[in-house]
Design a protein around this motif. Structure first.
Motif, PDB file in Angstrom:
ATOM      1  N   MET A   1      -0.545   7.498 -11.919  1.00 30.33           N
ATOM      2  CA  MET A   1      -1.148   6.867 -10.220  1.00 30.33           C
ATOM      3  C   MET A   1      -2.108   6.000  -9.326  1.00 30.33           C
ATOM      4  N   PHE A   2      -1.719   5.787  -8.238  1.00 27.71           N
ATOM      5  CA  PHE A   2      -2.024   4.835  -7.695  1.00 27.71           C
ATOM      6  C   PHE A   2      -3.172   5.348  -7.042  1.00 27.71           C
ATOM      7  N   GLY A   3      -4.061   4.778  -6.226  1.00 26.90           N
ATOM      8  CA  GLY A   3      -4.728   4.594  -6.061  1.00 26.90           C
ATOM      9  C   GLY A   3      -5.200   3.172  -4.679  1.00 26.90           C
ATOM     10  N   VAL A   4      -5.584   3.444  -3.630  1.00 27.24           N
ATOM     11  CA  VAL A   4      -5.830   2.645  -2.963  1.00 27.24           C
ATOM     12  C   VAL A   4      -7.726   2.688  -2.084  1.00 27.24           C
ATOM     13  N   LEU A   5      -8.339   1.193  -2.149  1.00 33.27           N
ATOM     14  CA  LEU A   5      -9.500   1.773  -1.697  1.00 33.27           C
ATOM     15  C   LEU A   5      -9.247   0.524   0.062  1.00 33.27           C
ATOM     16  N   PRO A   6     -10.217   0.003   0.682  1.00 34.11           N
ATOM     17  CA  PRO A   6      -9.893  -0.445   1.314  1.00 34.11           C
ATOM     18  C   PRO A   6     -11.721  -0.825   1.429  1.00 34.11           C
ATOM     19  N   LEU A   7     -11.617  -2.087   0.665  1.00 37.34           N
ATOM     20  CA  LEU A   7     -13.192  -3.164   1.352  1.00 37.34           C
ATOM     21  C   LEU A   7     -13.233  -4.050   2.520  1.00 37.34           C
ATOM     22  N   ALA A   8     -14.536  -4.333   2.164  1.00 35.53           N
ATOM     23  CA  ALA A   8     -14.381  -5.422   3.533  1.00 35.53           C
ATOM     24  C   ALA A   8     -13.633  -6.644   3.546  1.00 35.53           C
ATOM     25  N   SER A   9     -13.618  -7.174   4.876  1.00 33.01           N
ATOM     26  CA  SER A   9     -13.013  -8.003   5.693  1.00 33.01           C
ATOM     27  C   SER A   9     -11.838  -7.640   4.907  1.00 33.01           C
ATOM     28  N   GLY A  10     -10.777  -7.115   5.756  1.00 36.19           N
ATOM     29  CA  GLY A  10      -9.427  -6.540   5.713  1.00 36.19           C
ATOM     30  C   GLY A  10      -8.972  -6.577   4.287  1.00 36.19           C
ATOM     31  N   ARG A  39       9.062   2.810  -5.000  1.00 42.82           N
ATOM     32  CA  ARG A  39       9.531   3.834  -4.334  1.00 42.82           C
ATOM     33  C   ARG A  39       8.371   5.223  -3.445  1.00 42.82           C
ATOM     34  N   TRP A  40       7.483   4.706  -3.564  1.00 46.90           N
ATOM     35  CA  TRP A  40       6.389   5.600  -3.547  1.00 46.90           C
ATOM     36  C   TRP A  40       6.439   5.715  -2.414  1.00 46.90           C
ATOM     37  N   HIS A  41       5.421   6.934  -1.695  1.00 48.69           N
ATOM     38  CA  HIS A  41       4.799   6.918  -0.311  1.00 48.69           C
ATOM     39  C   HIS A  41       4.536   5.979   0.392  1.00 48.69           C
ATOM     40  N   ASP A  42       4.491   6.010   1.534  1.00 51.06           N
ATOM     41  CA  ASP A  42       3.805   4.749   2.558  1.00 51.06           C
ATOM     42  C   ASP A  42       2.089   5.057   2.131  1.00 51.06           C
ATOM     43  N   PRO A  43       1.432   4.072   2.231  1.00 46.77           N
ATOM     44  CA  PRO A  43       1.374   2.676   2.362  1.00 46.77           C
ATOM     45  C   PRO A  43       1.716   1.853   0.697  1.00 46.77           C
ATOM     46  N   ILE A  44       1.899   2.035  -0.336  1.00 38.22           N
ATOM     47  CA  ILE A  44       1.707   1.741  -1.717  1.00 38.22           C
ATOM     48  C   ILE A  44       3.208   0.954  -1.524  1.00 38.22           C
ATOM     49  N   PRO A  45       4.228   0.515  -0.972  1.00 40.07           N
ATOM     50  CA  PRO A  45       5.469  -0.133  -1.268  1.00 40.07           C
ATOM     51  C   PRO A  45       4.887  -1.143  -0.637  1.00 40.07           C
ATOM     52  N   GLY A  46       4.183  -0.991   0.943  1.00 38.11           N
ATOM     53  CA  GLY A  46       3.721  -2.560   1.790  1.00 38.11           C
ATOM     54  C   GLY A  46       2.553  -2.924   1.310  1.00 38.11           C
ATOM     55  N   LEU A  47       1.592  -2.079   0.239  1.00 36.91           N
ATOM     56  CA  LEU A  47       0.518  -2.829  -0.370  1.00 36.91           C
ATOM     57  C   LEU A  47       1.435  -3.759  -1.585  1.00 36.91           C
ATOM     58  N   ILE A  48       1.753  -2.928  -2.558  1.00 36.85           N
ATOM     59  CA  ILE A  48       2.646  -3.915  -3.579  1.00 36.85           C
ATOM     60  C   ILE A  48       3.366  -5.172  -2.667  1.00 36.85           C
ATOM     61  N   GLY A  49       4.013  -4.336  -1.993  1.00 39.49           N
ATOM     62  CA  GLY A  49       4.513  -6.704  -1.677  1.00 39.49           C
ATOM     63  C   GLY A  49       4.088  -7.652  -1.483  1.00 39.49           C
ATOM     64  N   ALA A  50       2.547  -6.713  -0.669  1.00 38.55           N
ATOM     65  CA  ALA A  50       1.738  -7.817  -0.525  1.00 38.55           C
ATOM     66  C   ALA A  50       0.934  -8.803  -1.624  1.00 38.55           C
ATOM     67  N   ILE A  51       0.656  -7.992  -2.430  1.00 37.29           N
ATOM     68  CA  ILE A  51       0.054  -8.415  -4.102  1.00 37.29           C
ATOM     69  C   ILE A  51      -0.086 -10.021  -4.457  1.00 37.29           C
ATOM     70  N   SER A  52      -0.614 -10.707  -4.266  1.00 36.25           N
ATOM     71  CA  SER A  52       0.025 -11.972  -5.599  1.00 36.25           C
ATOM     72  C   SER A  52       0.069 -11.921  -6.352  1.00 36.25           C
ATOM     73  N   PRO A  53       0.883 -12.200  -7.153  1.00 40.07           N
ATOM     74  CA  PRO A  53       1.277 -12.285  -8.705  1.00 40.07           C
ATOM     75  C   PRO A  53      -0.394 -12.367  -9.411  1.00 40.07           C
ATOM     76  N   ASP A  54      -0.773 -13.408  -9.246  1.00 39.11           N
ATOM     77  CA  ASP A  54      -1.759 -13.879 -10.275  1.00 39.11           C
ATOM     78  C   ASP A  54      -3.701 -13.412  -9.386  1.00 39.11           C
ATOM     79  N   ARG A  55      -2.617 -11.902  -9.211  1.00 46.66           N
ATOM     80  CA  ARG A  55      -4.588 -10.712  -8.714  1.00 46.66           C
ATOM     81  C   ARG A  55      -4.059  -9.606  -9.716  1.00 46.66           C
ATOM     82  N   VAL A  56      -2.947  -9.687  -9.933  1.00 39.62           N
ATOM     83  CA  VAL A  56      -2.916  -8.256 -10.594  1.00 39.62           C
ATOM     84  C   VAL A  56      -3.104  -8.555 -12.417  1.00 39.62           C
ATOM     85  N   LEU A  57      -4.678  -7.496 -12.788  1.00 34.15           N
ATOM     86  CA  LEU A  57      -4.950  -7.507 -14.042  1.00 34.15           C
ATOM     87  C   LEU A  57      -3.940  -5.799 -14.915  1.00 34.15           C
ATOM     88  N   HIS A  58      -3.269  -6.427 -15.980  1.00 35.22           N
ATOM     89  CA  HIS A  58      -2.443  -5.466 -16.824  1.00 35.22           C
ATOM     90  C   HIS A  58      -3.590  -5.166 -17.790  1.00 35.22           C
TER      91      HIS A  58
END
Ligand SMILES: Cc1cc2nc3c(=O)[nH]c(=O)nc-3n(C[C@H](O)[C@H](O)[C@H](O)COP(=O)(O)OP(=O)(O)OC[C@H]3O[C@@H](n4cnc5c(N)ncnc54)[C@H](O)[C@@H]3O)c2cc1C
Length: 197
Positions: A1-10, A39-58
């Motif tokens: 599952m992949f979820g996307v929620l737009p927040l304030a300030s882009g 390899r999932w549908h847009d906008p997932i690949p672009g969003l993952i590409g823009a993530i800075s690694p230190d912001r990922v919580l696992h």
């Protein structure tokens, strides 16, 4: 599952979940995301590409599978995840914690001005013992219902067999086309809660 929620300030909040071994962590969690979801549908690949690694919580997800018999004992009450940790797939854990707090406040009552006013010689505190059994009675059935629904959503989203996934996707697509209001009404029990007076 992949979820996307737009927040304030882009900014964008993304969450992802997948069946995985407990406790396993990766040196580069962003690369792991890319490998799983890139390899999932847009906008997932672009969003993952823009993530800075230190912001990922696992984290691993844990939940209370066997409901507790009560949310209080004696003069002690518990609320939120301590009482009913649930899977996150309905986005309800914190909502239910807030509802717990509202009900707990209503059974605890406000105390009295005489007890809490400074300089009156009395210790501050709550006047009468709160009816914690009423708190358990009000909250246990509802949180059990929500936790069960959340677990069903987890099972649905975590399917791995291609045949089951195809059946699920077709069923949801058809239901969304043929009876969209019926689909939305599934959420009514979650949204229709009203606080006690
Ligand atoms: C991936 C994910 C997505 C989620 N999405 C949603 C969502 O969209 N909507 C929603 O409503 N819910 C969501 N939830 C659930 C939500 O995060 C939790 O249900 C909620 O945070 C529970 O709040 P809580 O205060 O009961 O517990 P917690 O948030 O766990 O707070 C307990 C706090 O107590 C602290 N603590 C523990 N032991 C001690 C100690 N001995 N002394 C002092 N402090 C201590 C902990 O460090 C922690 O800060 C999600 C959960 C996950 C994992």
């Amino acid at each position: 599952m992949f979820g996307v929620l737009p927040l304030a300030s882009g900014q964008v909040y993304c969450y992802a979940s997948a069946p995985a071994l407990a406790g396993v962590r990766h040196d580069d969690e962003a690369a792991e995301l890319k490998q799983r979801f890139g390899r999932w549908h847009d906008p997932i690949p672009g969003l993952i590409g823009a993530i800075s690694p230190d912001r990922v919580l696992h984290d691993d997800v844990y939940w209370i599978a066997e409901p507790l018999p009560a949310y209080h004992r004696g003069r002690v009450a518990i609320l939120g995840d301590a009482a009913h940790a649930m899977t996150p797939h309905l986005g309800q854990g914190a909502c239910q914690a807030i509802e717990d707090a509202v009900v707990l406040a209503s059974v605890a009552g406000p105390g009295t001005a005489a007890e809490t006013a400074p300089g009156n010689g009395a210790e501050p505190g709550i006047g009468t013992a709160p009816d914690l059994a009423a708190y358990t009675s009000a909250r246990r059935p509802r949180t059990r219902m929500v936790a069960s629904g959340s677990y069903r959503a987890t099972r649905l989203s975590g399917m791995t067999s291609p045949a089951a996934i195809a059946l699920r996707n077709t069923g949801i697509r058809l239901a969304g086309r043929l009876a969209p209001s019926l689909m939305l009404r599934q959420m009514d029990p979650l949204a229709s809660w009203t606080p006690p007076l």
